[in-house]
Design a protein around this motif. Structure first.
Motif, PDB file in Angstrom:
ATOM      1  N   GLY A   1       0.833  -1.154  -0.030  1.00 26.23           N
ATOM      2  CA  GLY A   1      -0.065   0.158   0.013  1.00 26.23           C
ATOM      3  C   GLY A   1       0.860   1.208  -0.011  1.00 26.23           C
ATOM      4  N   MET A   2       1.851   1.249   0.678  1.00 25.55           N
ATOM      5  CA  MET A   2       2.804   2.369   0.753  1.00 25.55           C
ATOM      6  C   MET A   2       3.559   2.650  -0.574  1.00 25.55           C
ATOM      7  N   GLY A   3       4.051   1.634  -1.174  1.00 28.07           N
ATOM      8  CA  GLY A   3       4.479   1.685  -2.417  1.00 28.07           C
ATOM      9  C   GLY A   3       3.340   2.248  -3.715  1.00 28.07           C
ATOM     10  N   GLU A   4       2.333   1.835  -3.413  1.00 29.29           N
ATOM     11  CA  GLU A   4       1.332   2.447  -4.366  1.00 29.29           C
ATOM     12  C   GLU A   4       1.007   3.896  -4.044  1.00 29.29           C
ATOM     13  N   ALA A   5       0.660   4.273  -2.876  1.00 33.88           N
ATOM     14  CA  ALA A   5       0.706   5.602  -2.309  1.00 33.88           C
ATOM     15  C   ALA A   5       1.728   6.382  -2.850  1.00 33.88           C
TER      16      ALA A   5
ATOM     17  N   ARG B   1       6.089   9.885  -6.326  1.00 32.93           N
ATOM     18  CA  ARG B   1       7.345   9.474  -6.023  1.00 32.93           C
ATOM     19  C   ARG B   1       7.571   8.146  -6.738  1.00 32.93           C
ATOM     20  N   VAL B   2       7.282   8.169  -8.181  1.00 34.97           N
ATOM     21  CA  VAL B   2       7.085   6.877  -8.820  1.00 34.97           C
ATOM     22  C   VAL B   2       8.261   5.933  -8.574  1.00 34.97           C
ATOM     23  N   ALA B   3       9.629   6.548  -8.609  1.00 34.64           N
ATOM     24  CA  ALA B   3      10.864   5.769  -8.612  1.00 34.64           C
ATOM     25  C   ALA B   3      10.824   5.037  -7.562  1.00 34.64           C
ATOM     26  N   ALA B   4      10.848   5.923  -6.616  1.00 33.76           N
ATOM     27  CA  ALA B   4      10.863   5.299  -5.202  1.00 33.76           C
ATOM     28  C   ALA B   4       9.792   4.323  -4.858  1.00 33.76           C
ATOM     29  N   GLY B   5       8.455   4.449  -5.101  1.00 39.55           N
ATOM     30  CA  GLY B   5       7.382   3.578  -4.805  1.00 39.55           C
ATOM     31  C   GLY B   5       7.736   2.456  -5.755  1.00 39.55           C
TER      32      GLY B   5
ATOM     33  N   ALA C   1      10.819   1.016  -6.575  1.00 39.03           N
ATOM     34  CA  ALA C   1      11.959   0.343  -5.773  1.00 39.03           C
ATOM     35  C   ALA C   1      11.455  -0.158  -4.466  1.00 39.03           C
ATOM     36  N   LEU C   2      10.575   0.241  -3.732  1.00 39.99           N
ATOM     37  CA  LEU C   2      10.083  -0.311  -2.369  1.00 39.99           C
ATOM     38  C   LEU C   2       9.209  -1.620  -2.688  1.00 39.99           C
ATOM     39  N   LEU C   3       8.399  -1.361  -4.196  1.00 33.45           N
ATOM     40  CA  LEU C   3       7.727  -2.747  -4.297  1.00 33.45           C
ATOM     41  C   LEU C   3       8.414  -3.853  -4.688  1.00 33.45           C
ATOM     42  N   ASP C   4       9.652  -3.577  -5.893  1.00 37.92           N
ATOM     43  CA  ASP C   4      10.517  -4.620  -6.257  1.00 37.92           C
ATOM     44  C   ASP C   4      11.189  -5.191  -4.869  1.00 37.92           C
ATOM     45  N   GLU C   5      11.795  -4.529  -3.941  1.00 38.64           N
ATOM     46  CA  GLU C   5      12.310  -5.180  -2.928  1.00 38.64           C
ATOM     47  C   GLU C   5      11.295  -6.040  -1.922  1.00 38.64           C
ATOM     48  N   LEU C   6      10.011  -5.616  -1.978  1.00 40.09           N
ATOM     49  CA  LEU C   6       8.948  -6.383  -1.332  1.00 40.09           C
ATOM     50  C   LEU C   6       8.754  -7.784  -1.925  1.00 40.09           C
ATOM     51  N   MET C   7       8.577  -7.492  -3.194  1.00 46.49           N
ATOM     52  CA  MET C   7       8.295  -8.771  -4.345  1.00 46.49           C
ATOM     53  C   MET C   7       9.382  -9.765  -4.314  1.00 46.49           C
ATOM     54  N   LEU C   8      10.729  -9.592  -3.867  1.00 44.94           N
ATOM     55  CA  LEU C   8      11.750 -10.282  -3.707  1.00 44.94           C
ATOM     56  C   LEU C   8      11.376 -11.468  -2.708  1.00 44.94           C
TER      57      LEU C   8
END
Length: 547
Positions: free
Chosen positions: A163-167, A173-177, A179-186
């Motif tokens: 949810g934070m990444g989508e927000a 803040r697309v690039a930062a979001g 990046a957060l989601l990519d890390e989560l997906m791992l």
């Protein structure tokens, strides 16, 4: 077997992630006698994982009452949350609100009751996110994340983080979001997060990629989801939206039959709901019908999408274009762009708007739209696909302006990106434009090569709408190149084989076409040459030394 023996078999099967077997054994135990609250909860989870949403809600309801009777309000509240969350995602908002309010009440009555307070914050954060207040959504998701970290609840941490990444993406803040989601997906699929939240995370991330033109990342994470699902053959998609997004990825990959099946499955799961998810599913099905040339079915599906509250553009305008009504299409696109609720929604309309406006003869308006699209593509967060889409738009406008050589340069750039991303249909459409540009520049041979490759792509996919456009261009090319009777190069191939006595099926096999495509070529041949039969066509072929 006793109730306990059956229940134990079910527990063991679920521990091995054999969802169907575990469900069957626990369900059999439940039919023979009472099973405990924890077994009811696990039976409910198994039902959801098998795609039995209504039954899953009913079982979580039973588990809620069982935990309540056992004096465990935290677990009762979690069961209430999952019932409400499932109903919310399927568009049953009133009933969902009741269950989520129940979970909220339990959390408020049990201060310091653990992770439940974080879970009930998730729907409130989602509401803020989808009603245009991403800052409030981010804060709410961050609070849920803090609760999850304090309690060591990996499921809550995952839901809050996605949810934070989508927000963040909606905050700009697309690039930062991402990046957060990519890390989560791992961490998805490694067993630390349970199956239902894992599926939700996959669906949200792929959906955000689709929204942001990030087709490469969408395909990559969809492939990861498929690998994870193959490890658990009983597993089905967790949300209808996820099935729609998977259908979109399959469409771009060229697996159109499978894409249709996935969209239809999404609609089946959404029976009785009338919300954005239903509209998304109908719209995706309409898009597939349109590109395959079934314009009547597309018309109906776009109508159903609109009835569900979804804007049916740009697809409906492209349908009108395929029907030969460019002015109607242009009016619809101008209205849709003016009414777009945000920059992302407007950006998704722009590529089709360029095509429609050019077809309607409004080159100046198309140029302005292409410039706007180029500005989006210049953003640091722009994806390769968006850059390619912008290049296609610029190339199309340059071609309309009579600047064929410059147009070919832009279109070549777009083509290379589409081929790199594995976007066969998009590549074929760009190559068709490239053929026009090279023909306008006087290079008929290069134009024919581009057209032939585009045609092969369309024939393989069954892209009947684009094949019709390719036929029109073939007539113009062959007139310039001297084919007999105005036939296209492909039509000459078909005529030669028919003249040797081959059936439609044999011709299809030799040319790697469908029988439907061969029949269409024959119909064109008969019309162009004013011939009444195959025998007459054979005679024509011999008279003109085609065989």
């Amino acid at each position: 077997m006793t109730v306990e023996e059956l229940a134990d078999l079910g527990r063991q099967a679920l521990a091995r992630k054999e969802w169907a077997a575990g469900y069957a054994d626990l369900h059999a135990a439940r039919l023979r006698g009472d099973i405990g609250a924890e077994d009811l909860r696990e039976l409910a989870r198994a039902a959801f994982l098998l795609g039995r949403d209504d039954e899953g809600c009913q079982l979580f309801d039973e588990a809620y009452h069982a935990f309540e009777a056992a004096g465990d309000p935290e677990q009762a509240g979690r069961c209430a949350f999952w019932v409400g969350f499932s109903l919310l995602n399927r568009g049953h908002h009133a009933e969902a609100g009741g269950w989520l309010a129940r979970a909220q009440r339990i959390a408020e009555e049990q201060p310091g009751s653990g992770a439940l307070g974080g879970y009930v914050a998730i729907p409130h954060a989602m509401r803020a996110l989808y009603t245009g207040t991403p800052d409030a959504a981010f804060e709410a998701f961050a609070g849920a994340l803090s609760t999850g970290e304090q309690c060591g609840d990996k499921d809550l941490i995952a839901l809050a983080t996605v949810g934070m990444g989508e927000a963040m993406a909606r905050q700009g803040r697309v690039a930062a979001g991402i990046a957060l989601l990519d890390e989560l997906m791992l961490s998805m699929g490694d067993g630390t997060v349970s199956e239902i939240p894992t599926g939700i995370v996959y669906c949200v991330v792929v959906g955000l990629c689709e929204e942001r033109f990030d087709v490469g990342r969408a395909a990559e994470w969809t492939a990861a989801l498929d690998r994870w699902r193959r490890q658990q053959p009983d597993l089905v998609a967790f949300r209808a939206e996820c099935q729609v997004h998977r259908s979109q990825v399959l469409q771009r990959r060229g697996s159109w039959e499978e894409a249709v099946t996935e969209a239809e499955r999404a609609l089946a799961r959404l029976t009785g709901a009338d919300d954005a998810a239903t509209g998304m599913a109908w719209y995706q099905l309409a898009e597939l019908h349109r590109v395959r040339g079934d314009l009547l079915a597309a018309e109906e599906a776009y109508r159903r999408a609109h009835e569900s509250g979804l804007e049916p553009q740009p697809g409906l305008a492209l349908l009108r274009l395929a029907q030969g009504r460019p002015d109607v299409a242009a009016t619809a696109m101008r209205r849709a762009m003016a009414e777009a609720p945000d920059a992302v929604s407007r950006c998704r309309l722009l590529p089709a708007a360029v095509e429609v406006l050019l077809a309607a003869g409004d080159i100046d308006a198309a140029r302005r739209v292409a410039e706007e699209l180029t500005q989006h593509a210049a953003d640091q967060a722009a994806t390769p696909y968006l850059v390619a889409v912008a290049a296609t738009a610029r190339g199309s406008v340059l071609l309309a302006d009579g600047r064929a050589t410059a147009a070919a340069g832009e279109l070549r750039l777009a083509l290379e990106t589409c081929l790199t991303l594995g976007l066969a249909h998009e590549a074929g459409r760009v190559e068709l434009k490239l053929a026009r540009a090279r023909m306008a520049a006087g290079d008929v041979e290069a134009a024919q090569l581009d057209l032939d490759r585009a045609r092969r792509t369309f024939e393989r996919l069954g892209a009947e709408t684009d094949l019709a456009v390719a036929d029109e261009l073939s007539v113009r090319l062959d007139a310039a190149d001297g084919e007999p009777g105005g036939l296209t190069a492909r039509e000459v191939e078909v005529l030669r084989l028919v003249a040797t006595g081959r059936t439609n099926r044999a011709v299809a096999g030799e040319l790697h076409l469908s029988e439907k495509t061969v029949a269409r070529h024959l119909s064109n041949i008969f019309t162009k040459l004013d011939l009444p039969s195959r025998a007459a066509a054979t005679a024509y072929a011999y008279e003109h030394r085609l065989v």
